[in-house]
Design an enzyme around this catalytic site. Structure first.
Site, PDB file in Angstrom:
ATOM      1  N   LEU A  68       5.750   4.819  -7.795  1.00 39.00           N
ATOM      2  CA  LEU A  68       7.026   4.586  -7.111  1.00 39.00           C
ATOM      3  C   LEU A  68       7.315   5.772  -6.188  1.00 39.00           C
ATOM      4  CD1 LEU A  68       9.218   3.190 -10.030  1.00 39.00           C
ATOM      5  CD2 LEU A  68       7.611   1.978  -8.558  1.00 39.00           C
ATOM      6  N   PRO A  69       8.330   5.659  -5.321  1.00 37.84           N
ATOM      7  CA  PRO A  69       8.601   6.768  -4.399  1.00 37.84           C
ATOM      8  C   PRO A  69       8.952   8.077  -5.108  1.00 37.84           C
ATOM      9  CG  PRO A  69       9.624   4.760  -3.600  1.00 37.84           C
ATOM     10  CD  PRO A  69       9.087   4.448  -4.968  1.00 37.84           C
ATOM     11  N   LYS A 174       0.762  18.800  -6.405  1.00 37.55           N
ATOM     12  CA  LYS A 174       0.848  17.789  -5.336  1.00 37.55           C
ATOM     13  C   LYS A 174       1.902  18.190  -4.294  1.00 37.55           C
ATOM     14  CE  LYS A 174       0.813  13.935  -3.063  1.00 37.55           C
ATOM     15  NZ  LYS A 174      -0.267  13.605  -2.147  1.00 37.55           N
ATOM     16  N   LYS A 243      10.469  14.314   0.961  1.00 37.19           N
ATOM     17  CA  LYS A 243      10.712  14.476  -0.473  1.00 37.19           C
ATOM     18  C   LYS A 243       9.749  15.499  -1.081  1.00 37.19           C
ATOM     19  CE  LYS A 243       8.320  11.757  -2.616  1.00 37.19           C
ATOM     20  NZ  LYS A 243       7.104  11.399  -3.315  1.00 37.19           N
TER      21      LYS A 243
HETATM   22  P1  NDP Z   1       5.886   2.775  -0.322  1.00 36.00           P
HETATM   23  O1  NDP Z   1       7.197   3.110   0.233  1.00 36.00           O
HETATM   24  O2  NDP Z   1       4.856   2.118   0.532  1.00 36.00           O
HETATM   25  O3  NDP Z   1       6.061   1.805  -1.613  1.00 36.00           O
HETATM   26  C1  NDP Z   1       6.962   2.129  -2.625  1.00 36.00           C
HETATM   27  C2  NDP Z   1       6.778   1.186  -3.785  1.00 36.00           C
HETATM   28  O4  NDP Z   1       7.755   1.479  -4.776  1.00 36.00           O
HETATM   29  C3  NDP Z   1       7.001  -0.278  -3.406  1.00 36.00           C
HETATM   30  O5  NDP Z   1       6.244  -1.078  -4.269  1.00 36.00           O
HETATM   31  C4  NDP Z   1       8.498  -0.439  -3.665  1.00 36.00           C
HETATM   32  O6  NDP Z   1       8.892  -1.770  -3.947  1.00 36.00           O
HETATM   33  C5  NDP Z   1       8.644   0.374  -4.932  1.00 36.00           C
HETATM   34  N1  NDP Z   1       9.997   0.868  -5.123  1.00 36.00           N
HETATM   35  C6  NDP Z   1      10.739   1.590  -4.252  1.00 36.00           C
HETATM   36  N2  NDP Z   1      11.928   1.930  -4.816  1.00 36.00           N
HETATM   37  C7  NDP Z   1      11.915   1.382  -6.051  1.00 36.00           C
HETATM   38  C8  NDP Z   1      12.841   1.374  -7.106  1.00 36.00           C
HETATM   39  N3  NDP Z   1      14.018   2.011  -7.019  1.00 36.00           N
HETATM   40  N4  NDP Z   1      12.519   0.700  -8.247  1.00 36.00           N
HETATM   41  C9  NDP Z   1      11.333   0.059  -8.347  1.00 36.00           C
HETATM   42  N5  NDP Z   1      10.412   0.027  -7.387  1.00 36.00           N
HETATM   43  C10 NDP Z   1      10.695   0.701  -6.251  1.00 36.00           C
HETATM   44  O7  NDP Z   1       5.318   4.108  -0.965  1.00 36.00           O
HETATM   45  P2  NDP Z   1       3.798   4.554  -1.174  1.00 36.00           P
HETATM   46  O8  NDP Z   1       3.052   3.482  -1.867  1.00 36.00           O
HETATM   47  O9  NDP Z   1       3.265   5.108   0.089  1.00 36.00           O
HETATM   48  O10 NDP Z   1       4.031   5.812  -2.151  1.00 36.00           O
HETATM   49  C11 NDP Z   1       4.206   5.690  -3.548  1.00 36.00           C
HETATM   50  C12 NDP Z   1       4.076   7.092  -4.145  1.00 36.00           C
HETATM   51  O11 NDP Z   1       2.779   7.600  -3.854  1.00 36.00           O
HETATM   52  C13 NDP Z   1       5.093   8.098  -3.544  1.00 36.00           C
HETATM   53  O12 NDP Z   1       5.522   8.983  -4.527  1.00 36.00           O
HETATM   54  C14 NDP Z   1       4.267   8.795  -2.473  1.00 36.00           C
HETATM   55  O13 NDP Z   1       4.781  10.079  -2.183  1.00 36.00           O
HETATM   56  C15 NDP Z   1       2.891   8.821  -3.117  1.00 36.00           C
HETATM   57  N6  NDP Z   1       1.746   8.925  -2.203  1.00 36.00           N
HETATM   58  C16 NDP Z   1       1.603   8.104  -1.098  1.00 36.00           C
HETATM   59  C17 NDP Z   1       0.513   8.245  -0.262  1.00 36.00           C
HETATM   60  C18 NDP Z   1       0.281   7.375   0.945  1.00 36.00           C
HETATM   61  O14 NDP Z   1      -0.684   7.653   1.708  1.00 36.00           O
HETATM   62  N7  NDP Z   1       1.075   6.341   1.201  1.00 36.00           N
HETATM   63  C19 NDP Z   1      -0.506   9.299  -0.494  1.00 36.00           C
HETATM   64  C20 NDP Z   1      -0.304  10.032  -1.718  1.00 36.00           C
HETATM   65  C21 NDP Z   1       0.791   9.870  -2.505  1.00 36.00           C
HETATM   66  P3  NDP Z   1       9.294  -2.795  -2.760  1.00 36.00           P
HETATM   67  O15 NDP Z   1       8.016  -3.474  -2.387  1.00 36.00           O
HETATM   68  O16 NDP Z   1      10.289  -3.688  -3.400  1.00 36.00           O
HETATM   69  O17 NDP Z   1       9.888  -1.986  -1.634  1.00 36.00           O
END
Ligand code: NDP
Length: 298
Positions: A68-69, A174, A243
């Site tokens: 999750l974020p 991280k 963040k």
């Molecule tokens: P996204 O914004 O693409 O996706 C976020 C995910 O979390 C979605 O599935 C979203 O659901 C869900 N979500 C958001 N808020 C909530 C909530 N309050 N309750 C439940 N589910 C929630 O993020 P990323 O996939 O890019 O990132 C996820 C994590 O990985 C973060 O911590 C990020 O920092 C980390 N990360 C990301 C990288 C990247 O290249 N993208 C690389 C390395 C780490 P919905 O579909 O409903 O919006």
């Protein structure tokens, strides 16, 4: 078969989960926006179960992977009639791949320990491309026995998998890693904007820098592929990098380390995030420098 639940099918979560959608794993997925979970299960093309809620996903699972974020989002997900705690099985464990904050991860770990569930923080690096290839770096915090137990699951999407210390250590490493990415991105943006205005081709400047002491992955990959090309693909949201730098600045403050550069970088990325909005990619922070300088790096 090892039963795994994966919660959070975002930009990086979905390609990570794909690796768990095949034997020896039996996968259940849950996503806040249910349509994404259905699309995922359809494209995975196997017997992936789409769960109705976090509790439903966790029922019967030996491992629950979260992506999750923020840690706050994970903590909130535990509660409620259909929250994670309502379905998770005693003796199972959570692998939290959220890039989280160490203090909240420790709180979550304690809440889970109270009901006999293990927890490791296990944020990842390597981007969406690394997630697709299954070559992510996974930095973990927590108990060594839990780390070893989680290894077969993490190996599905990770290549370099390291236990960094007690709970929260993976998050801390991280955050510092991503703060370095932010510093490189911003510093290279300022430098290349200046060179462009001075009449030097940024492509030529990058060619020189990448054969010299100032080069970094940012100048080798991100600038040529995303800035000079003007492509700015959306793979990792600026909001998430903001963040992460904030967490790194907080870790420095909590440990009483004078850290003017980390604090300034955190301020800069907070400003860029507020100017460019929730959906902008992290590399688009360079657009703010370009706007201030009145030049495009191309
Ligand atoms: P996204 O914004 O693409 O996706 C976020 C995910 O979390 C979605 O599935 C979203 O659901 C869900 N979500 C958001 N808020 C909530 C909530 N309050 N309750 C439940 N589910 C929630 O993020 P990323 O996939 O890019 O990132 C996820 C994590 O990985 C973060 O911590 C990020 O920092 C980390 N990360 C990301 C990288 C990247 O290249 N993208 C690389 C390395 C780490 P919905 O579909 O409903 O919006």
């Amino acid at each position: 078969m090892t039963r795994v639940a994966f919660l959070g099918l975002g930009a990086i979560g979905a390609p990570m989960a794909k690796h768990l959608a095949q034997p020896p794993f039996e996968l259940a997925v849950w996503n806040r926006t249910a349509a994404k979970a259905r699309t995922f299960a359809f494209s995975a093309g196997t017997g992936v179960r789409v769960a109705k809620s976090p509790a439903d996903a966790a029922r019967g699972a030996e491992f629950v992977v979260l992506c999750l974020p923020t840690s706050q989002d994970v903590d909130t997900l535990l509660d409620g009639a259909e929250g994670l705690l309502a379905g998770i099985v005693r003796g199972s464990m959570v692998i939290d791949c959220t890039s989280g904050d160490p203090a909240t991860s420790r709180t979550i770990s304690a809440r889970l320990a109270a009901i006999g569930v293990g927890y490791i923080d296990a944020p990842v690096s390597g981007g969406t491309a690394g997630a697709e290839k299954g070559t992510l770096t996974v930095m973990c915090g927590g108990d060594e026995a839990l780390f070893e137990r989680a290894m077969p699951v993490m190996r599905a999407f990770g290549e370099k998998i390291v236990l960094c210390g007690p709970t929260g250590s993976g998050d801390a490493v991280k955050a510092v890693n991503n703060a370095l990415l932010a510093v490189h991105l911003w510093a290279a943006g300022e430098g290349l904007a200046a060179l462009t205005k001075a009449g030097v081709s940024p492509a030529l400047a990058l060619d020189v820098i990448n054969a010299s002491s100032g080069g970094s992955r940012t100048t080798e990959r991100l600038f040529p592929e995303r800035v000079l090309s003007r492509a700015f693909p959306r793979t990792f949201r600026l909001a998430l990098l903001d963040k992460d730098v904030g967490i790194a600045a907080g870790v420095a403050r909590e440990n009483k380390v004078p850290s003017p550069l980390l604090q300034l970088t955190s301020e800069l990325f907070r400003a860029a995030h507020s100017m460019l909005g929730e959906e902008a990619d992290h590399v688009e922070a360079v657009r703010v420098i370009e706007q201030w300088a009145g030049v495009e790096i191309k």
